[in-house]
Write an enzyme that holds these catalytic residues in place. Structure first.
Site, PDB file in Angstrom:
ATOM      1  N   ASN A  51      -3.645   0.188 -18.284  1.00 28.92           N
ATOM      2  CA  ASN A  51      -3.496  -0.911 -17.346  1.00 28.92           C
ATOM      3  C   ASN A  51      -4.803  -1.688 -17.348  1.00 28.92           C
ATOM      4  O   ASN A  51      -5.868  -1.119 -17.078  1.00 28.92           O
ATOM      5  CB  ASN A  51      -3.212  -0.382 -15.933  1.00 28.92           C
ATOM      6  CG  ASN A  51      -3.160  -1.497 -14.903  1.00 28.92           C
ATOM      7  OD1 ASN A  51      -2.884  -2.648 -15.234  1.00 28.92           O
ATOM      8  ND2 ASN A  51      -3.425  -1.158 -13.655  1.00 28.92           N
ATOM      9  N   GLY A  52      -4.726  -2.984 -17.658  1.00 30.29           N
ATOM     10  CA  GLY A  52      -5.925  -3.811 -17.678  1.00 30.29           C
ATOM     11  C   GLY A  52      -5.964  -4.713 -18.890  1.00 30.29           C
ATOM     12  O   GLY A  52      -4.950  -4.944 -19.552  1.00 30.29           O
TER      13      GLY A  52
ATOM     14  N   CYS B  89     -10.204  -5.251  -8.012  1.00 29.86           N
ATOM     15  CA  CYS B  89      -9.529  -6.549  -7.970  1.00 29.86           C
ATOM     16  C   CYS B  89      -8.945  -6.809  -6.586  1.00 29.86           C
ATOM     17  O   CYS B  89      -8.129  -6.021  -6.087  1.00 29.86           O
ATOM     18  CB  CYS B  89      -8.425  -6.572  -9.023  1.00 29.86           C
ATOM     19  SG  CYS B  89      -7.340  -8.012  -8.944  1.00 29.86           S
TER      20      CYS B  89
ATOM     21  N   SER C 102       5.812  -9.700  -0.792  1.00 32.54           N
ATOM     22  CA  SER C 102       4.398  -9.381  -0.619  1.00 32.54           C
ATOM     23  C   SER C 102       3.719 -10.158   0.498  1.00 32.54           C
ATOM     24  O   SER C 102       2.594  -9.856   0.863  1.00 32.54           O
ATOM     25  CB  SER C 102       3.649  -9.606  -1.940  1.00 32.54           C
ATOM     26  OG  SER C 102       3.915 -10.895  -2.456  1.00 32.54           O
TER      27      SER C 102
ATOM     28  N   ASP D  24       2.457 -17.381   2.601  1.00 36.67           N
ATOM     29  CA  ASP D  24       2.607 -16.883   1.228  1.00 36.67           C
ATOM     30  C   ASP D  24       1.280 -16.269   0.795  1.00 36.67           C
ATOM     31  O   ASP D  24       0.237 -16.505   1.408  1.00 36.67           O
ATOM     32  CB  ASP D  24       3.017 -18.014   0.286  1.00 36.67           C
ATOM     33  CG  ASP D  24       3.754 -17.497  -0.947  1.00 36.67           C
ATOM     34  OD1 ASP D  24       3.826 -16.266  -1.130  1.00 36.67           O
ATOM     35  OD2 ASP D  24       4.243 -18.325  -1.737  1.00 36.67           O
ATOM     36  N   ASP D  25       1.338 -15.462  -0.283  1.00 32.03           N
ATOM     37  CA  ASP D  25       0.130 -14.742  -0.692  1.00 32.03           C
ATOM     38  C   ASP D  25      -0.771 -15.539  -1.619  1.00 32.03           C
ATOM     39  O   ASP D  25      -1.974 -15.303  -1.670  1.00 32.03           O
ATOM     40  CB  ASP D  25       0.500 -13.411  -1.359  1.00 32.03           C
ATOM     41  CG  ASP D  25       1.563 -13.575  -2.428  1.00 32.03           C
ATOM     42  OD1 ASP D  25       1.313 -14.298  -3.404  1.00 32.03           O
ATOM     43  OD2 ASP D  25       2.644 -12.993  -2.269  1.00 32.03           O
TER      44      ASP D  25
ATOM     45  N   CYS E  52      -7.898 -15.111 -14.792  1.00 33.15           N
ATOM     46  CA  CYS E  52      -8.303 -13.709 -14.749  1.00 33.15           C
ATOM     47  C   CYS E  52      -8.401 -13.196 -16.182  1.00 33.15           C
ATOM     48  O   CYS E  52      -7.486 -13.385 -16.980  1.00 33.15           O
ATOM     49  CB  CYS E  52      -7.277 -12.887 -13.970  1.00 33.15           C
ATOM     50  SG  CYS E  52      -7.614 -11.116 -14.022  1.00 33.15           S
TER      51      CYS E  52
ATOM     52  N   CYS F  24     -13.895  -7.672  -7.028  1.00 39.47           N
ATOM     53  CA  CYS F  24     -13.872  -8.753  -8.004  1.00 39.47           C
ATOM     54  C   CYS F  24     -13.161  -9.947  -7.389  1.00 39.47           C
ATOM     55  O   CYS F  24     -12.014  -9.849  -6.960  1.00 39.47           O
ATOM     56  CB  CYS F  24     -13.148  -8.323  -9.278  1.00 39.47           C
ATOM     57  SG  CYS F  24     -12.981  -9.666 -10.488  1.00 39.47           S
TER      58      CYS F  24
ATOM     59  N   CYS G 194     -11.302 -14.852  -9.972  1.00 33.04           N
ATOM     60  CA  CYS G 194     -10.312 -15.922 -10.019  1.00 33.04           C
ATOM     61  C   CYS G 194     -10.512 -16.928  -8.890  1.00 33.04           C
ATOM     62  O   CYS G 194     -10.063 -18.069  -8.979  1.00 33.04           O
ATOM     63  CB  CYS G 194      -8.896 -15.360  -9.990  1.00 33.04           C
ATOM     64  SG  CYS G 194      -8.514 -14.343  -8.557  1.00 33.04           S
TER      65      CYS G 194
END
Length: 467
Positions: free
Chosen positions: A112-113, A246, A293, A355-356, A392, A444, A447
């Site tokens: 993952n990454g 993140c 979310s 919203d996110d 990102c 982090c 972004c």
């Protein structure tokens, strides 16, 4: 000349177990709980102590791992993976775990990454004779391990990991052991748990709850865990570590019932909503969140303001996330299929829509239109993340800088484009306060701020900053 960069890698989910007679079945359930992290492909590799066997395919966990497919997965150790594709990153060959066979034994990898120096390493390895079978940066590690001059696998892996730059949570399995590694900045979440005498590793702690495992601790940045019949040992492959988890994990990616570094995701999102109520108070009749979310943040906003929270938007549960669809056309069609406004809730009302994030703006514009078409007199949009102005480099599909609506447009310009009556993004300071932090150390925010925790290589910059 370096090879052309094909596109971003994936935001994924990984799950592993060692020492349980139903390792494959546990991994199936673990991956099912992590399905939100990737819906394009999935795979499981198991070990019976003598050989590695794998099943993988393009599709959802429940689609690939049929009863017939699971019959082939027998063993007491397993690793699994869910992923989604980005431009140039799809295809069966890129579905993980990747499985390699050699005369000295087999090796399976789940990652993952995203490695920011993957193309530089590929160029070097190809010049030395390596032939890559996939376009995934995950394969780089396998080549580095096999080309290491160290006699023991542990030292080969540690040496290979020390050459990687970027974000990586790795599960590495042989016939007899499971290795777990997290990059020196800990950019991706990764936790260790136990189920009886078995050890379990997962991207999110929600997977432990599903399989009945007990959380032990988070994997530390720069740590290499080795799990075998003798138990668990912890070593360091990097002593130069600076934690930078993140922030988008809290805002968007992780499930609300997961805990990351001791912080419950639902609680963090709810606190972001409360902070937005301080930064963007409105006279309104209804607060609604964009499923799923953003629901926690919307509840926090409503609780702090006293404005009733209502289900103004309904999600079709049979359509996947638009943010992680492979193409823009599919994203736009996905929005039309996945959400409906509830006229009986929003008609004649002033609505605060929580919203996110706003990435490309397509989704936000469509949702605002849905609410107004359903009779909302005003739609005030509040976002529980700061504007995403920069790509990102660590595995999230925010694509190139020119595709990010906030990269070259003001908040007012974005408001006009999405058709909202007002638009407010949470401040960086407010976001960190919601996470219980006074500063940005340990996180982090690349972004949002453009300040990245790692060096970004020129060939990588060339792709992401095309404009």
């Amino acid at each position: 000349m370096l090879p052309e960069i094909k596109g971003l890698n994936e935001e994924c989910g990984i799950f592993g177990v060692f020492g349980h007679q139903d390792a494959a079945q546990l991994t199936y359930y673990g991956l099912h709980s992590l399905q939100h992290r990737g819906q394009e492909g999935t795979g499981i590799v198991v070990s019976d102590g003598k050989k590695l066997t794998g099943v993988k395919g393009e599709g959802l966990v429940s689609e690939i791992f049929t009863t017939e497919a699971m019959k082939d997965l027998e063993g007491s150790a397993a690793i699994g993976h869910v992923r989604y594709a980005t431009a140039g990153g799809g295809g069966y060959e890129n579905v993980q775990p990747l499985l390699f066979h050699s005369q000295t034994g087999s090796l399976a990898l789940a990652h993952n990454g995203n490695l920011v120096n993957a193309n530089s390493l590929k160029y070097q390895l190809e010049s030395q004779g390596s032939i890559f079978q996939t376009s995934s940066d995950t394969e780089v590690l396998a080549h580095l391990v096999r080309r290491s001059g160290y006699p023991h696998l542990k030292d080969q892996v540690k040496n290979a990991l020390s050459m990687l730059k970027g974000a990586y949570a790795y599960l590495i399995m042989t016939e007899t052991e499971l290795m777990v590694a997290l990059d020196p900045h800990g950019l991706r979440p990764l936790s260790l748990g136990c189920l009886g005498d078995a050890y379990v590793v997962a991207s999110e702690t929600c997977a432990f709850d599903v399989v009945g495992a007990e959380y032990i601790r988070d994997i530390m940045p720069g740590e290499l865990l080795i799990i075998n019949e003798n138990g668990l040992t912890s070593e360091r492959f990097s002593i130069s570590t600076t934690k930078a988890i993140c922030t988008m994990e809290y805002i968007y990616f992780s499930r609300p019932d997961s805990n990351i570094q001791g912080i419950n995701v639902h609680t963090a999102r709810k606190n972001m909503g409360k902070q937005l109520a301080v930064e963007a108070p409105f006279e309104a009749d209804v607060v609604t969140g964009v499923p799923d979310s953003s629901i926690s943040a919307a509840i926090g906003y409503a609780e702090a303001t006293g404005i009733p929270y209502e289900m103004g938007l309904i999600k079709n549960r049979y359509v996947g996330r638009t943010f992680i669809q492979p193409s823009q056309s599919l994203r736009e069609q996905g929005v039309k299929m996945k959400l409906s406004a509830v006229r009986g809730v929003v008609e004649g009302k002033r609505v605060v829509m929580v919203d996110d994030s706003i990435v490309r703006g397509t989704t936000s514009r469509r949702i605002v239109n849905l609410l107004k078409e359903a009779g909302a007199t005003e739609v005030h949009v509040v976002i529980s993340s700061p504007p995403i102005k920069n790509p990102c480099f660590y595995g999230i599909d925010t694509s190139t800088k020119e595709e990010l609506i906030a990269s070259d447009k003001s908040v007012e310009q974005i408001r006009e484009l999405i058709g909202a009556d007002s638009l407010t993004f949470i401040s960086v300071e407010g976001m960190m306060k919601a996470l219980g932090q006074e500063g940005t150390n340990g996180y982090c925010l690349g972004c949002f701020t453009g300040n990245y925790p790692t060096e970004i290589y020129p060939d990588t910059l060339q792709y992401y900053y095309q404009k």
